[in-house]
Design an enzyme around this catalytic site. Sequence first.
Site, mmCIF file in Angstrom:
data_model
loop_
_atom_site.group_PDB
_atom_site.id
_atom_site.type_symbol
_atom_site.label_atom_id
_atom_site.label_comp_id
_atom_site.label_asym_id
_atom_site.label_seq_id
_atom_site.Cartn_x
_atom_site.Cartn_y
_atom_site.Cartn_z
ATOM 1 N N ALA A 246 0.858 -1.184 0.000
ATOM 2 C CA ALA A 246 0.000 0.000 0.000
ATOM 3 C C ALA A 246 0.897 1.238 0.000
ATOM 4 O O ALA A 246 2.109 1.137 0.168
ATOM 5 C CB ALA A 246 -0.906 -0.001 1.222
ATOM 6 N N LYS A 247 0.316 2.376 -0.202
ATOM 7 C CA LYS A 247 1.080 3.635 -0.129
ATOM 8 C C LYS A 247 0.094 4.774 0.016
ATOM 9 O O LYS A 247 -1.064 4.671 -0.400
ATOM 10 C CB LYS A 247 1.905 3.825 -1.418
ATOM 11 C CG LYS A 247 3.064 4.792 -1.270
ATOM 12 C CD LYS A 247 4.287 4.117 -0.694
ATOM 13 C CE LYS A 247 5.429 5.087 -0.496
ATOM 14 N NZ LYS A 247 6.664 4.378 -0.094
#
Length: 435
Positions: free
Chosen positions: A117-118
């Site tokens: 994720a980011k």
Amino acid sequence: MSASTKHDLNSHLWDTSALYRDSVIQLDEAARVMNLDQNIAERLKVPKRAMIVSVPIRLDNGSIKVFEGYRVQHNMTLGPGKGGIRFHPEVNLSEVAGLAMLMSFKCSLAGLPLGGAKGGIRVDPNQLSRQEHQSLMRRYTTEINMIIGPDKDIPAPDIGTDSQHMAWMMDTFSQENGYTIPGVVTGKPVEIGGSLGRAESTGRGVIYTVQHAAKHLHKVGKAGPKIDASTTVAVHGFGKVGAVAALEIYNLGCKVLAVSDWKGAILNKNGLNIPKVIEWVVKNGTVVGYAEAEEISNADLLALNVDVLIPAAIDGVITEENVSTVKAKIIAEGANGPATAGALNQLEERGAFIIPDVLCNAGGVIVSYFEWVQGLQNFFWNEAEVNEKLAEVMDNAFKRVMDQQMKYKCGMKTAALITGVDRLNKAMLLRGLFP
Ligand code: NAD
């Protein structure tokens, strides 16, 4: 490829940043070399979920400003999402999606039970006061709170954010739930459940991989640096990753000739005294102006004739336009995506050894995983234990990537992606496609 899974990425909303396009090109190459199931390849090209939020805050002058924020979860087959939060004026949904994709491969490659994720907020962090930073981080946390959590998605620091931002995020999330939830973030201060050694982990891991690369080059009979007083180094970006990497390799006796930040670069042909440069940066906020060095440009730094170049600032700094100027023998990608796919091909063609980002900077997410595990157990390790375990995981990751490189006789980036994709592929096939 089945028609039902084909994506025309050129007309897709993800496909607007160079980083995302490059990540897909590199994934395609890994998929081709390893003969990956096309349905899996197509699923890996797009994120599972993305959230765009408006983040309004009151500035110190009393006015209200609305910022745009993102959280992208690329793949959560192996476990909760994991990835940093970036404050940068040019960050956008597509770039965050590309970075989230890299996180999926990095976590998988390192053998962690975590997905990719980011997050990011489109803001110039240098233009905000500390109070404004706090308001932004807290309001962003509230806006994305339904998709994060210790079992869902666990943010960490990235460009423009630090352990204090994680403390604010943890506090906001905990206040909203009515009890303390340290596991919602990693990279927190040690006093509130952070791990010893987390702040140094990414830079430290970068240098482990440089040492492995040097040993590998000697083993296969190729000329390479020894990682001693005869070794010269340049570090592009002197932040949380670059400054620690520079210090670690300086402590191994190497000569760090040049370091830089967004304001400029400094060079001392006899080697910089890195502890003194760090002291200067703490006081002055930039490497520029440090007395025992001459000023050069960031472009000059990238072109220095050094043994080891560590691009540790941001993506897209080594491109097909400037790659011909890069002379280093080992290029250690401390940053995510610092060299474009085309530039990497040219570097490898002329014999440079590339340590790809998903391997090189994995130390950060590895110790983030240790932090999460320690927090869930409420049992904390000393720094020597953390470093020993980090070295073990990094050593195994390096070995797995080299095994794939030998097996497929491919470039290092491709080998690293194959290592990550292979484990993810098996997990996705085992879990099957719902419904
Ligand atoms: P940071 O904000 O602490 O430091 C970034 C440094 O790069 C600063 O010195 C900044 O001045 C410099 N910089 C920014 N833009 C530049 C430019 N155009 N030219 C020259 N210098 C420039 O960020 P960080 O956490 O050190 O992250 C750096 C890179 O490492 C990013 O790509 C990030 O995604 C990656 N990364 C970070 C971690 C981590 O644990 N912090 C982990 C893995 C990967």
